[in-house]
Structure formats: structure tokens, C-alpha cells
Design a protein around this motif. Structure first.
Motif, PDB file in Angstrom:
ATOM      1  N   ASP A 122      -0.184   6.686  -7.980  1.00 27.14           N
ATOM      2  CA  ASP A 122      -1.513   7.236  -7.692  1.00 27.14           C
ATOM      3  C   ASP A 122      -1.402   8.755  -7.614  1.00 27.14           C
ATOM      4  N   LEU A 138     -12.235   0.263  -6.970  1.00 26.26           N
ATOM      5  CA  LEU A 138     -11.232   0.958  -7.778  1.00 26.26           C
ATOM      6  C   LEU A 138     -11.913   1.747  -8.889  1.00 26.26           C
ATOM      7  N   ALA A 139     -11.304   2.881  -9.222  1.00 22.70           N
ATOM      8  CA  ALA A 139     -11.895   3.814 -10.169  1.00 22.70           C
ATOM      9  C   ALA A 139     -10.917   4.054 -11.306  1.00 22.70           C
ATOM     10  N   THR A 177      -9.088   6.495 -11.858  1.00 19.26           N
ATOM     11  CA  THR A 177      -7.843   7.075 -11.360  1.00 19.26           C
ATOM     12  C   THR A 177      -6.938   6.046 -10.697  1.00 19.26           C
ATOM     13  N   ASP A 178      -7.465   4.850 -10.511  1.00 20.52           N
ATOM     14  CA  ASP A 178      -6.657   3.793  -9.900  1.00 20.52           C
ATOM     15  C   ASP A 178      -6.003   2.904 -10.942  1.00 20.52           C
ATOM     16  N   GLY A 227     -11.972  12.741  -8.421  1.00 18.85           N
ATOM     17  CA  GLY A 227     -10.929  12.503  -9.422  1.00 18.85           C
ATOM     18  C   GLY A 227     -11.473  11.890 -10.706  1.00 18.85           C
ATOM     19  N   GLU A 228     -12.714  11.395 -10.662  1.00 21.30           N
ATOM     20  CA  GLU A 228     -13.261  10.711 -11.834  1.00 21.30           C
ATOM     21  C   GLU A 228     -13.688  11.733 -12.897  1.00 21.30           C
ATOM     22  N   HIS A 272     -13.319   3.314  -0.938  1.00 21.06           N
ATOM     23  CA  HIS A 272     -12.470   3.398  -2.105  1.00 21.06           C
ATOM     24  C   HIS A 272     -11.230   2.519  -1.935  1.00 21.06           C
ATOM     25  N   ARG A 273     -10.294   2.951  -1.099  1.00 23.77           N
ATOM     26  CA  ARG A 273      -9.086   2.138  -0.923  1.00 23.77           C
ATOM     27  C   ARG A 273      -8.733   1.945   0.547  1.00 23.77           C
ATOM     28  N   TYR A 284      -7.800  11.056   1.363  1.00 26.90           N
ATOM     29  CA  TYR A 284      -6.820  10.511   0.417  1.00 26.90           C
ATOM     30  C   TYR A 284      -7.131  10.919  -1.025  1.00 26.90           C
ATOM     31  N   GLN A 289       0.827  -1.202   0.000  1.00 26.44           N
ATOM     32  CA  GLN A 289       0.000   0.000   0.000  1.00 26.44           C
ATOM     33  C   GLN A 289       0.865   1.257   0.000  1.00 26.44           C
ATOM     34  N   TRP A 292     -13.108  11.403  -1.882  1.00 27.19           N
ATOM     35  CA  TRP A 292     -14.460  10.870  -2.018  1.00 27.19           C
ATOM     36  C   TRP A 292     -15.292  11.332  -0.821  1.00 27.19           C
ATOM     37  N   VAL A 341      -2.514   2.023  -9.998  1.00 26.44           N
ATOM     38  CA  VAL A 341      -2.433   1.056  -8.910  1.00 26.44           C
ATOM     39  C   VAL A 341      -2.676  -0.355  -9.449  1.00 26.44           C
ATOM     40  N   LEU A 355     -19.783   6.386 -11.363  1.00 29.61           N
ATOM     41  CA  LEU A 355     -19.194   5.448 -10.409  1.00 29.61           C
ATOM     42  C   LEU A 355     -19.820   5.572  -9.025  1.00 29.61           C
ATOM     43  N   ASP A 393       1.622   1.334  -3.738  1.00 26.31           N
ATOM     44  CA  ASP A 393       0.416   1.756  -4.484  1.00 26.31           C
ATOM     45  C   ASP A 393       0.415   3.270  -4.658  1.00 26.31           C
ATOM     46  N   ASN A 394       0.725   3.925  -3.566  1.00 31.06           N
ATOM     47  CA  ASN A 394       0.686   5.391  -3.526  1.00 31.06           C
ATOM     48  C   ASN A 394       1.549   6.035  -4.610  1.00 31.06           C
TER      49      ASN A 394
END
Lengths: 407, 407, 407
Positions: A185, A336-337, A339-340, C113-114, C78-79, C97, A178, C100, A343, C120, A181-182
Motif C-alpha cells: 500500500d 477499497l479504491a 490505490t488498494d 490518492g485516487e 476506507h480501511r 492513513y 492488516q 480521505w 492490498v 469514488l 496489507d500495509n
């Protein structure tokens, strides 16, 4: 959707063990062991040994009086006393309990209580790992000896006009993945870092850059492009598997066209064990900045657990966002979206590497003795805007990819 | 041997459970329970109860106003409230919650909330253990009642001209057996204790005494003999199973022949549980030394966790060497040497005792009501050197064994 | 009975899991979830969120700028970042983060961010629980949505001449049931509380009141009656399942006949998890007492772990008696007596409720929208003594039951 639906959503599944476990013999642990890993900065190594925990193994790091660095299993092969209480010698380290001496490669050099002529020491081995010191950072290789790779050299280690220096180290009480992941992102910077700098959300909020991600020879990059009149600012950051990323330290003001600037920070996220991670950084520094080594070594704002809880609540930063995703983030609960995407790509690279190692193959990212090309940069190019916003977004993305491809 | 072989040596097997477990019903726990065990010093027992943990059991130690000492299960038989909050009475202890009273033998003396004439108390029993106070040290017997042994009397409890006094107590966060291993391991004194006194290793290092080990009526001894011209200094220390050892406190200067001197320290290593151990000491003190009880009660240098880590790294001592052999030392990883013969013998005695108890027999070391002969001493005898060094080493060992045998 | 019988009584069986477990999906946890549970006082809710643990679930409590209270699962859908670092907005809370936003009912309001037009957020739900604020105390309902009960209203919430106020909160490191056992155990007050006030046991000790217990519409009561000449002081306290009780704060001097006085304290014992419990209190306060809110909020003597151990040993109080019955009291080791009839009844009520819920039925105590009659009071009535002591005890009990029945 059903409001007030906590009752039906309270079950917490286990983490993804394949991706997150780091101990000896685990798929993820064997993958990470195929790469050189930082274990300590030389500057933190005095004349007493340093006890560390790396990938679930307890180790001691020391420098003998000849200057050789050793990374040994913590517990003495004789009767298990910790070598953190050992004495570095001219050559190797002496256990405090009965005086047995080990060289940095684990060979036993002395068993002084034994009778003259004893050959016992020839049968005694202390677990040891090869080391490599680079820019004041001590790396060890904890993997299978017959698979030891060359020490990987990124092209960002040498940037004209800049000096590579030891930078910060800081720990997070959570799994390494994690933390990594950042790195791919970039959206979080618009939110978390705006928050931590006291920025308030407004109607005009949402000037998120145009974002893109690409796989590269080195691993992958994210590309963030922002239009400033006729100029486009392209920001690129690398992820180099398994657990390295780099980024530029400075924020570009994008007032004029400018070729690639690469004052990178390179950061390793080294698992201490499944639930604890230590970051180590090297940084390219412009001598003109006049920074002292201590200033370069200082962690950035909010990177470590050094702030009162009340302040962390009001100005949350990376430490808070990452370490609070549970001790080990639970992927099955995520939503997850778009923007992910970075990741998702990063985890795919890691999973592919884990499975390659499990099949007996080499994972991607070893370098194999060649300089590894990376892409981190800030570049400003003149690209007049397209006719409409959607078209301009496509243009921004194309400009970003061109910048990476033409490096 | 293969250098840098940590990858193939990283697996940590489990400890030897038979030797190291101490809880109720474990082979090792049942063995230790066949002996009287110290639980507290009288000097630490004020007018409130003392909560202790012994062999994995939570207990309360108290003295009622008549002066009887009780060792009871911690939690009240009524509804479980801890008797550490109880009130010692003229006879027994009263639970704070509902006032039930227990005598030191566990009998329930009062259930004051019950109606007059209630016979409930006749059916209530608080778990209790027999106690014996000797020289200010409170012992309890936690074993099967029908196997309760006489309190063992070592001949070292009475030494002409010396006074037996309560001495130190100190705890180590590790298994008891590695604490006791240390007692039959005289080589460590030449290394660890030289280190902790600041002694530096030199070419001349290694004037290790001639060492020997023997089983005795009481258990076993180590014998360290050193030649000083025509004189031989014989130092003997006892291990008395299951978890007692004794040694002389003073360092002999061996300037003239001298008969056995026995200013012993007797030390029990009592398991609190598998991973924590408390030492209790009695000591023979020469009144001429002018020591106060507080001075006698002070632990030796480096025996407890009372020093800063940085100092423990530079001057490691017993606490550091023993407690860092892992929480429970892993015998399967050891490389035992000729100097570990005493450790091997000690573990054999313990294992034999454990297996005897498992078979329903008495373990060695109970004493059975007779004074137990022990051998700890410093003696200096005139024995001119033999012709050559090997022959002289044999002569030293023979002198040592004669000293023990002639006691 | 056998003295010194600790060896045969040392085995500690497991706790009664049916009665003591509180986590999601456990019988006891599902029972407790059928009731509104306090989670925090409004006074402790500033402009940052409050992290709490309730029934083994990690939650965040916050107030948005419109004043709505939200109780959400701690980790963002989200995460997974903790919403304790979130920012309360005009409507809902924003995760630090990626920004959301969730409304208090768990609906996702923004995923900033979407891309524009993203739907979503319609598929994203944050676990949420309904809330109800009463007298400054925030309640949440963690049970199945289709079984959500009306918020229960006890008649003691409105007492003429008194004002209901937020009172104390304090935590105990033990299971909730032993905290609640205490509420129907009036005998302990004669012992524990005499002790903690420094009272010494004497020959005359044992002026325990005549005690009785009854089931009621609301749950159950204990009735303590004491004769003072021609007067009888009747003290009644309620237990309202699953985990509420109430009692009168003041000690009656019983100098004259007096109708029911009801300055009650109402206390919930809310499990944080199996081994930790937080009490929350509301209190009826007479304005004439002149107490400030801070004074009303102060826990009583010895209710929390705020005293030095040495003082707790000399003056043990509720915290010490309850929390030391092991982390989770072991009923199989208890020796219940006639004074424990209330504890037995209380556990029966709890077990019946647990089994009703397990069968799919409603547990007793939900109220179903009607004002719930309770009986807590101090009343003094004129009842001349009966001819002999046994007869008078029967008269006292009858007087007590009449007092409850005539309310």
C-alpha cells in the motif's frame, strides 16, 4: 448519499476468518505453518529460557550449553510446569519441578526421580519444533513434519558491498494481515508519513507517484515511479508470501541515473495469535554508514507503542494506523479504491495459499531449495518525458515494469 | 519416539472439570463446601469489613463491636450495594446505602427508612454462613445447613511444648488441586528446592530418599526415609482431604535416634474460584525459637508472587512451579511416573469424596467430632543397614510404615 | 426466617436485559437512541479528535477549523483506521492513513490518492450523527434519522438571576439504570451522605423527611417535606426520561418562608456500554457565588473513583454505593421497600418507554418542541402543624403536592 446516516451503518460484521485466523487447525494457521517463521532474535536469548507465543501456541526458546537452540512447547510433558523456569544444560533443558530433561528435538533424556533402570523416558516426548538460525534470527517450523520445506533463501540475503544484520523487532496489538496489507500500500506513505514528519497538506499536495503492482516469481511487487526532469526514479518493493516483505531503507534523491540499489530491509509479521503480531527485521547495511548493531536494531519512528497518546494523535505513524483498524480489520466494511489494488492482490495470494494447503497442495512461496528472486530496488533511468501527461503516466508505468522484468 | 513432533502434540484438551471446578452447584464445589474452610485471618480484620472471594462466591467478613464475626454475601439484600462499604455496629453490620442492618446470621435487624411499625425486616434475609474462629483463623461453612459438620480437630493442634500460631497466607493464580498435588509429591523438594537454594546438579545428584505413600484414617501420608549410617530418618507428611496438608518445618540432621518431633505447619489451599487459590497456614512454634508473630506470619521463600521475573527464572520456587502448570492443569497431557503415586492417590481420595457427595453420602475426612489422628513427624531410629541396597530399600520402606503404624 | 441461609440464597440470576441493555438493536438501546445524548464537553475538545464510547458504539468527536462539531463512527470507511488519529481540517476531518476526508455529516469530500476525475467519493459514506451544542455540552442523536426529535428545552435552562454553566463529568463502572435509580431515591441521602460526612448513627437517627413521588408532564418528581416549627420546607427533584434528573444544589436552612428557589444541577447518565456510565452535568450558578468555571466543573465529593479504597470504606459515597450494586444490578435479588416507590416508578417509566419504542411509537419525554415544565425547587411555606403526628404527615404530603401542582 444520505448525510448523518450512522444509524444505518453501525452494524459491525465479523472479520474474514479464513484469512485472519492463525491458531492450530484453522485454514490460515495451517497455511502459515507451512513456512519457517521467526520466533526470536538470538541476541534476546540469554542463559535463561525465553517464553514466546507464536501462531497461538505457547512455546519456550532456549539455547543449551552446547549452543543448540530449542523451541519446545511451554508446558513440561510430565505435569505441565512451564519450561520458562527450566535450566538449560549441556544438552537440552531441565524442568525446574522434578528435573526431567528434554533435548532440543523433544526427546526426554532424564527422569531423575525414577528408579535406576526405568525406561519411562523412552515413552515421554516434549512437543518440539525444528529450528534454523539465520543472521541472528531464530526461525522455527511449526508445520507438519513431512512437509518441512528447505529454509528459503532470498537473493536479497546477499548484496555485494552490503552486510545483512539483525535489525528491529516490534509488536502490534492487531491481526497480522492488516500489518502486511500495509506493505503493498505505497499510497499511505504520501499521507501517513508526511503527517508523522510534520508535513502540512497544501494545495500542491498530491504528488503521489505513479503506482503499479505485478505478481512475480517470489510473490508480488509494487512499483512507484516518479519523474524528475529527464530521469525516472523507480522504486520497487516485494511481498513474499505468506508474511514477508522487503523495501529499501533510503530515500533516493534521483539526481542522476543509477543502477539498482538494494539496501533492503526484510520484515516478517509473525502472528502471536489472532490479535497480536510481532515484526522481525533483517537489514542490509552499508558498512560505510558506520551503524552499531544497537542502531540497526532500533525500530523506526512510530513503529511501536512507545510514544505518549497525545504525540501519537498529532504525529500518527504506522503503529497507530495499522493497529487502530480494529483488533482484526473487518473487510466487509471497507471501501477499497484503485490505490488498494496491491492490498487486493496480496489478500488474493494469501487466500490462494490457504486454499491450496486446505486441498493438500503446496502453497506458493516455498522456494523449494532454489534462491528466490526478488525485485526490491531503487533505480534511476533516463527516460525523456512523453508528449502529454496521460501518455507520460503510461510511459512511467512501462518503465517501472521494464525495470522489474529486466532484473 | 518421533523427534520434533510438536505439530502432533499441540492440542490442549480441557481440564478435568469434576476434580477442578469449585463454584456453587458443581460436583467439586459441593464437595469442598461440606468442610469448614478458612476465609481470613483475624489479624487482617480491622474495623472495616473485608471483601473476599471463596469457592466462586463474593463475601464480606466483618467483626461487629460485640466481637461476633460475620461472613455474609457481599451484596445487600435490599438493592445490592456491597457490604464492604458497610459499618460494623454493636450487633451486625449496616449497609451504607439505606442503613439496613444485618446480624452475623443474616437476620435483618433494621430497615430504618421504613415507617414505624413496618414488619418488612422479618421477610428480609441476607445470605450468611456460620463461622468458627480457631487460633486466629476464621473458618466458614458454605455447605448445606443440615449437613454442617463439627469443626474438625486434628491431633496436631495440640503438641506438648509447642504453641499453635497463625502463620502465613499467600495466593496463587491457579486451580487449588495442583497446589495440593504438590503436597504429596516429595520428589519435587529434591529438585525445585535444591534449585531455588542455588544447588547445582552434579554427578552425585539423585540422593532422592526412599519414598512411600499410605492411606490413613485422616487421609494419606507420604513417608520419606533416608539412611544415615546405622540410623534411619523417617519424615512423614499428611494430606487431610479435601484441601489440607501438614508438614514439619525443620530439616532433621539425624545425628542420633530421636522420637517423633512434630513442629507442624498446617496449610489449607482455599479456592477463590477455579483459577485462583489462597493458602492459609497455622504453625506449631517452639517458644524457644523466639519468633515474633510477624515472623511466623511471613510466607516462605518463593511461595508468593513477590519476586522479579528474572529472579524467579533463575531460582524458581513453589509459586512458579505450581502456578505455571497452566491456570488449571490439564491431566490428560500428563505423563505420570512412579514418583507421582502420591498425586494419583490424592486425586483418587478427592474424586471419591466428590462422588460420595454427589450420591448424597458424607465424604471421608469430616472427623465426626473425634480428634483426627495425623502422622506428620520427623523420627530417627536405629536400624542397621541390610546386606544389599535393594534389601536395604525394602528395610527403609518397612521402617517408614512401622513408624506410621505405631503412632 | 432461617439463619445462616447463604447456601440457599447464593444463586445470582441474570440482570433484567430489557431495562439494562444499551447496544444497537437492543430494546433499551433503541429507546435511549430516541433522545439527544451528551457525548462530551466542548471544553474537552482540543485541536485533536476525542475518542468516546456511547451506547456501545465507538465514536470520534472533533471540531473542524470552521468550528463545526462532528460525531462520526470511529473507524474510517476506507480501511478502518481510527479517526482519533485524524486531522481536523477547515471542513471536516482527514484520516491519517490515506488522507480521505469526511465532513461532519459523514459525506466523503476527498479521496486524494485516487486519479483525477474519480467519482469514488460519491459512493463513500462515513457513519455520522447529528450534533447540537448547548451550554458547552455536545449532544448527538444516535437514533433513526426519520425520528430525530427537536432538542428538548427544559424550563430550568433559564432561571432569572442565575447562569447556566457546564459543570462536572464523571464515570462509574456500572450500568446506567442503577445510577439513575439513585435520583428518585431520596432516602439514601439521610444514610449514605450522613455517613460520608462523618455523621454517626444515634438513637435520634431517622429524621427522614416525609416523602412522596408523583408523575409529571416531564416525567416524575420526588417531594421531600420537612417541618420546621410553623414552616414546611418542600424539596422537589425531577427525573426526566430516559436518563436525566435535576436537583437543587444548596441545602435550605428553612428559617423563613421563601418562594421557589431553583439553582438546579441537571445531570445525564449516558451509557458508554452496558457496564460503564458517564455522567454529564449542567448547573445553574448564582454569579454572586463567585465560582470559577473550574470550580463549577469539579465533581462533588465521592462522585468518582478518585479516592483510596481505605477512605472509600470509611466514608462511602455515591460512587461506592451505586457502582458496587454489581456491574449490572440484579433486580430479581432485591427486596424493595416503601422507600423504593420512586425507584419502582422510574423503572416503570423506562420500561413503558422501551415498550412504546418497540411498538413503533414515540416514548414519553421527547418534548416535541415545547418548553418542558419541570418542578425542581426548594420552597418554604408557612403551614402550622396539624393536631397529631399522623395527621401532620398527611398535611406535609398535601403541602408538597400542592407545591408541585401550583407551579
Amino acid at each position: 448519499m444520505t448525510p448523518y446516516d450512522g444509524y444505518h451503518r453501525r452494524t459491525v460484521p465479523p472479520p474474514d476468518r479464513e484469512l485472519t485466523e492463525v491458531g492450530p487447525g484453522t485454514p490460515g494457521g495451517e497455511y502459515l505453518r507451512r513456512f519457517w517463521q521467526p520466533v526470536a532474535f538470538e541476541r534476546d536469548l540469554g542463559d535463561t529460557p525465553l517464553r514466546v507465543r507464536i501462531l497461538g501456541e505457547d512455546l519456550v526458546v532456549f539455547r543449551d550449553r552446547r549452543g543448540q537452540i530449542g523451541v519446545l512447547h511451554l508446558h513440561c510433558a510430565h505435569r505441565g510446569t512451564s519450561l520458562e523456569f527450566g535450566i538449560p544444560l549441556e544438552c537440552g533443558i531441565r524442568c525446574c519441578y522434578h528435573g526431567w530433561v528434554y533435548d532440543v528435538d523433544g526427546r526426554c533424556l532424564e527422569t531423575p526421580g525414577e528408579p535406576a533402570g526405568s525406561r519411562l523416558r523412552e515413552r515421554v516426548v516434549q512437543g518440539a519444533y525444528p529450528t534454523h538460525v539465520f543472521t541472528g534470527l531464530i526461525f522455527a517450523y511449526l508445520g507438519p513434519p513431512d512437509r518441512r520445506p528447505d529454509f528459503p533463501m532470498y537473493d536479497s540475503y546477499a548484496v555485494p558491498g552490503l552486510r545483512l544484520m539483525p535489525a528491529a523487532t516490534f509488536a502490534l496489538p492487531c491481526n497480522w494481515l492488516q500489518v502486511k496489507d500495509n506493505s503493498m500500500d505505497p499510497v499511505h506513505t504520501a499521507f501517513l508519513h508526511a503527517l508523522s514528519s510534520g508535513y502540512q497538506f497544501t494545495e500542491a499536495f498530491g504528488v503521489v507517484p505513479e503506482l503499479d503492482w505485478m505478481t512475480t516469481e517470489a510473490g508480488m511487487v509494487y512499483i512507484a515511479t516518479r519523474r524528475v526532469g529527464d530521469l525516472v526514479w523507480v522504486r520497487v518493493c516485494d511481498f513474499m508470501p505468506p508474511n514477508v516483505h522487503q523495501f529499501t531503507r533510503e530515500i533516493e534523491d534521483a539526481s542522476q541515473a543509477k543502477s539498482a540499489s538494494r539496501p533492503v530491509v526484510i520484515r516478517w509479521a509473525v502472528p502471536n495469535d489472532d490479535g497480536q503480531t510481532t515484526n522481525f527485521e533483517l537489514a542490509q547495511v552499508d558498512p560505510a554508514w558506520g551503524l552499531t548493531p544497537a542502531e540497526v536494531a532500533r525500530p523506526g519512528f512510530g513503529q511501536s507503542d512507545d510514544r505518549p497518546y497525545a504525540e501519537r494523535q498529532r504525529q500518527p505513524a504506522d503503529f497507530d494506523a495499522q493497529s487502530s483498524q480494529r483488533r482484526i480489520a473487518v473487510h466487509d466494511l471497507e471501501h477499497l479504491a484503485s490505490t488498494d489494488r496491491g492490498v487486493i492482490m496480496l489478500r488474493r495470494i494469501v487466500r490462494d495459499g490457504i486454499r491450496a494447503v486446505a486441498r493438500g497442495e503446496d502453497p506458493a512461496g516455498l522456494g523449494h531449495g532454489k534462491i528466490i528472486r526478488t525485485f526490491t530496488q531503487d533505480t534511476v533511468v533516463r527516460v525523456p518525458p512523453a508528449a502529454d501527461p496521460d501518455e507520460d503516466r503510461r510511459l512511467l508505468r512501462a518503465t517501472g515494469r521494464d525495470t522489474v522484468n529486466s532484473r
